[in-house]
Design a protein around this motif. Sequence first.
Motif: not given
Lengths: 810, 265, 195, 286
Positions: A370, A435-436, A438-443, A445-446
């Motif tokens: 990623v 980037v912040g 993006i980090t929030i979105k991915i975590m 979803a996890v």
Amino acid sequence: MTNHYIDLKNSDVILIMGSNAAEHHPIAFKWILRAKEQNGARLIHVDPRYTRTSARCDYHVPLRSGTDIAFLGGMINYILENNKYFKDYVLNYTNASFIVGKDFYFKDGLFSGYNPAKRKYSKDTWVLEKDGRGIPKRDMTLSNPRCVFQMLKKHFSRYTLDKVSSITGVSKEDLTKVYAEYSATGVKDKAGTECYALGWTHHTTGSQIIRTMAIIQLLLGNMGIAGGGVNALRGEPNVQGSTDHCILYGNLPGYLKMPVASLDTLEKYLKKCTPVSNDPQSANYYQNYPKFFVSFLKSMFGDKATKENGFGYSWLPKMDDGAAYSLMHLFEKMYEGRVKGLFAVGTDPAVSSPNTAKVRKALEKLDWLVGENIFDNETYCFWKGPGVDPKQVKTEVFLLPASASMEKEGSQSNSGRWVQWKYKAADAPGDAIPVGEITIKIMQAVKELYAKEGGVQPAPILNLKWDYTDAKGRFDVLKVSKQINGHFLKDTVIEDKDKKTRTEFKKGQLVPTFGMLHADGSTSGGNWIMAGSFSATGENKMTRRGKDDPTGLGLYPNWSYAWPVNRRIIYNRASCDIHGKPYNPKRKLLEWTGDKWVGDVPDGPWPPMADRAKGKYPFIMKQDGLGALFGPGMTEGPFPEHYEPLEGPLAKNPLSSQLINPAVEIFKNDMNKVASADEKFPYVCTTYSCTEHWCSGALTRWQLWLLEMQPELYVEIGDKLAQEKGIRNGEKVKVQSARGEVECVAMVTKRFRPFTIEGKTVHQVGLPFNYGWLFPKDGGDSTNFLTPTVGDANTFCPEYKAFMVNVKKA
Amino acid sequence: MKAEIVKLIDTTKCTACRGCQVACKQWNEMPAMRTRNRGSYQNPPDLQWNTWTLIRFQEYVDDKGAFKWLFRKDGCMHCTDAACVKVCPSGALHYSEYGTVGLKSSLCIGCKECASACPFDVPKYSHADDKIFKCDLCLSRIRTNQSPACVKSCPTGALTIGPKDKMLKKAYARAKELGGDANVYGDKFVGGTHVIYVLSEKPEVYEELPKNPAVPASIVLWKDILKPFSLLVAGGTIAGAFLHYITHGPKLPDENGHDAEGKGE
Amino acid sequence: MEITRRGFLTMSGAIGSGIALSSLGINLKPTRAYADELNKANKIKSAKQVSTVCCYCSVGCGLICSVDKMTGKIFNIEGDADHPINEGSLCAKGAGFFDLTEANKYRLKKVQYRAPMSDKWEEKDWDWAVNRIARLVKDTRDKGFVMQNSKGELVNRCESIGHLGSSNVDNEECWLMSVKARALGLVYIDHQARV
Amino acid sequence: MSRISEIENAINDIIERRPHSKDAVTAFKPVLLEKTRWKEKLEPVSPVTDVEQLKKGIPVIRQTKLFLPGDPWQEIILSLSSAAGDGFPEFRKDFDTIKSSIRKSPLPVHDFLGKFPESDEEFISEWSRKMGIRPDALSFVLFTAIRTVLEKRGEEYRDHIKAADWDEGYCPVCGSFPSLAIIQEKTGRRKLNCSNCAFEWDFSRVDCPYCGDHAPEGMDFFFIDGNQQESAYVCHKCKRYIITLNQVSDLTPQDREASSISLAHMDMIMQDKGFAPMAFCAWNVF
């Protein structure tokens, strides 16, 4: 940096070594030149190559790459032999008077306790003798042969002018000239400072080089004063901030130690990490370690972290004792096929990591990658790189467009520890988001996947506090910034017995200073050193633009916020004598007025150390409160010692029978070849950046006006060597090392001159590391095809600055 | 005629960061070209139609054997007595109200006379546009009381601009302060240039820097002597014809046979 | 027009308060005409100043972006004169900071995806990419998770995912990545401070 | 080239570049030149100030007497009246009357300064009635004379004020608000030019000079597309604007007052948008 950029103007002698300030930190160089204009400062540039910095300094001293400790060791010897050290300072503010434990010894390049099989030291003999009350014994006359001062003198007495000249290739006249000029700052009213950058960190002995300079600064009384200190001119805009928040395997935010497997409970961990000092005059500020650590856990897991579950300590990953997980270890494991996924955020390891051939082979073994960046680069396109058949590469690659720094709000710390707030000027182009976000979105979803499907050890993921979005579900930077600062989690009353004050704080209110963090879980603090970046009433101190400078030293206390607690120069109590009177009234940084300190924010409120009852030593973060001449914290020895680079021109180390740093980890696999003192690779090689490009070039190579000025990869070769090999200026050549080869243009120059090392002529060449195959098309590929996979013993920072190559016509 | 403006280039303060090269291209919206590395930091290699200012890198060992790295910002010197203005047939090259040499590209017919006349080899020809280009000291910026783009961008104070006498005084003071071979270059030839250097070495040490530049003799001969003389002659002819007309009335065609050839100038 | 006076004001406006040009017989029509012409031709742009910090080396020079409030585009970036470190000046790269905005055509604008064995990028949307990544993260973590090490000590480690970067993002973003990586159990965490 | 011809060049240059302001600038030209002549004739005076008071924001005029007994008011008003007469033909008669009447009995300028600002209108209406002229004419000449002397005195205090890092929005010399801001092109530094005594001092780019509002993102501004130099910075809190010459260098000598007069169209545009000037001058009251 211990000091900061503007403070350079207060210096009388500035040694620029391990840095090329004029080319890579031009505005810092402006302050260096201002020191020359305003107080006639002497500027000395020590560097293997004559650069634009050398052109504007008073003089340039070339030395062979990888011999900085020999050069500086010679200066320590010169200082001690000629009594140039600042006696009052050394006696009171360093551990010179301490007595070294009787079992400690140094013989033929090795300190006591070395285990050759594990290439590690056991440090139990590196101790200082303590009296009955557990306080270190001291010989204030500094005459006891086992006192640190005498041991230091004995250790560096081997660094004679002849020996150092033979190792570094610097003439004895030049050595004496630099030593004399710099050690002249060992007096009350003179300040000397040192500026270094990757020139010092990119070595197997990098940390010890910096420690050698720290010892020099302590001997000359330059630590903690205006115009003094050791200043790292770092290369990335927020490398200081990213290091403070520790996206580093070995630390948690605020430089807290990463737990290891053997410390399986919170109590065991805290006991191991909290230093104890029985000396009442040693502030030993890290005794507050539990407050900082528990507050961090509360900030991470919120109310899920309770006293009963050790505030979530068990959920944290534990490293194996003594194991390391640095970038080089990651690519070793990836090359062995044991790493399946990689996040590469705002970075280009396929150009900037050592041993590019192995790194690019390793990337092919990933299942997924990623990437988050503002431009494409060689890492994200490794699957269509030179010599790669995309049809053989199974990796799924995501390239997520990110906002650039002027397209998002947030704070950024410069390497003078000034945390400055940035505002959002414009929206990012297309679908790019910060980037912040993006980090929030991915975590998020996890977390949802684990909540729905469960999975292996879901607790840390589910219990992670992750509500940092605004009403519209977007990344709320202020919420995160306040979480980093820290909150009171219940109504709290803080009493201060000395000042007889009593202040009340409501639940949820911001913590105004890290002194008020608690170890009982009643406060949260994402990063204890940042506590105080917000006032208790919510004022964001990072946005301050106050221009007042009452001391006139350029501290600008009301401009942005400097951690810790807005202190602009660290260990500033050492700028005064033991009674609190400034050593140099002309540059008054701090002064004790009988009941309080005036000037910069002091290193702690306690009176000066002359007050036996309440006074404290100046180096408050050290366990015994004093500057460490004897530093047992280092991996390869309490005193620095010169060792040759992993790949050097000499078969034998002129100073001892230890050729290379004994504590360095050797990476063994088919692609990590090494060729030391090998006639196939006779020339010392170093790498560096250039003014027009920046780091891997991943931002600047896409800017055509900058590319026009530095279009392609070149190697700088001394005119004597070029004559010998019949290489003409501008001709295409191949540079080869044991690991790989690059093709580039030969730049024949007088700025590299041959060295005489141990009686032999040794040539040195150098290349920039700013190019990659993706863009511009025929601009040359990564220089790191040449560099070895080896790093500093303490930090694993790769040794880019000294290895061996051959150069031949293409 | 306004107060003369002079740009001072203090090469001893320049760190060759080349911010001026980028600022010049950004302001004048000139495209970057694909360049190669020819074995020097200096790139593009020379002034060209889309490079009006250029930092020259030169490695120099002085007579005492000391190594020095010389940086010199090359570009139009804006001469008071400008060879290019003298030879320019279309008036594209002209003196501005500040004494500098302006360039109206629209009038340029691409005759390249100026390129061969200039003692500093500054004007450069562009095939695509069939015109020559050179630095005009940001005349449009100076007229709106802004300094040239390069001066604005210089971070070390190497480039400064201001009234002629003030800048000359500043240049000589700096040369004196530096001592040694430091000297001021530019105010002694071609009537004094509006771009002057403070050099740390003697002028002849610097590559591509003429020792004492002058308007080429051929041009002086042609432009300053022959041309006025020919005008005089032409004037005389007309005066003569007019006088003849008055005294003898209109000249009849068959009076003397050689009218047909006409007079060469 | 009422003049609010503040603090130590002793002298009101210059050249006589209350005297207007028109009352001195000056013809203001050309000025009025010019003002109206500018308005009609929509030449009056409104803009805002935004202070930011340079994203190259770690000196931390201050910059001021001028942003056209209508289009939201940055049209000028200059040094911040009030900033004590750079005092308005910039180095060559800082001066070229404008070339990092969307004025540079190479800036990434779309989510791109490369499928296994493929030789080109495909454009995707955010939701698809985020969900696909989350799926991969979970599966890779679950498959490779190490609860105990060889000595049987509880370690909670996910050694099969690495995290690199970055020191070119803001503090808040660094903290989020640092905390996210630890919650996932990652240990291979590093960034440019190492190199 | 003498100072006078430099200023004349500057004024002609402005008229050439901003033809729409030709009438106004041409009208003021004789007065501006006369002021420049006087500023060269008036002898300098040694500054008397206390840096601590300046640091607390107390302007010079509150600390010491700026007007001295020896100031040649009579000659100043006489020459300014004739200059004003040349500039403003409609008022030539009034200005000639002022000249003839003060030759008979000089104008008690010191009384006027003593009563200022409480009863300045009274003095003006009383004396303009006595002279039988329109009050505007007398007010114009009187304030121009005061401005001439103030401008000269202000020049002596330059270094003093620099040392005190004055960071207030009102003038450190006479306490008035600025009528023009200049953003230096090289460093981006903002200088404020006093509406009353043309003194220039450094001021932050982010804060509002009038109400001191510290807008975190700095003041918004309007500018003319294609001529970004002509701009006006606005404060949304106090709804005030300040005309700003954006990105200029002091390459050639400038006359700030002539520039302000020539930017009257910006005043009109900003007032149409509902903003009020920070200081009222002859050219921004319509």
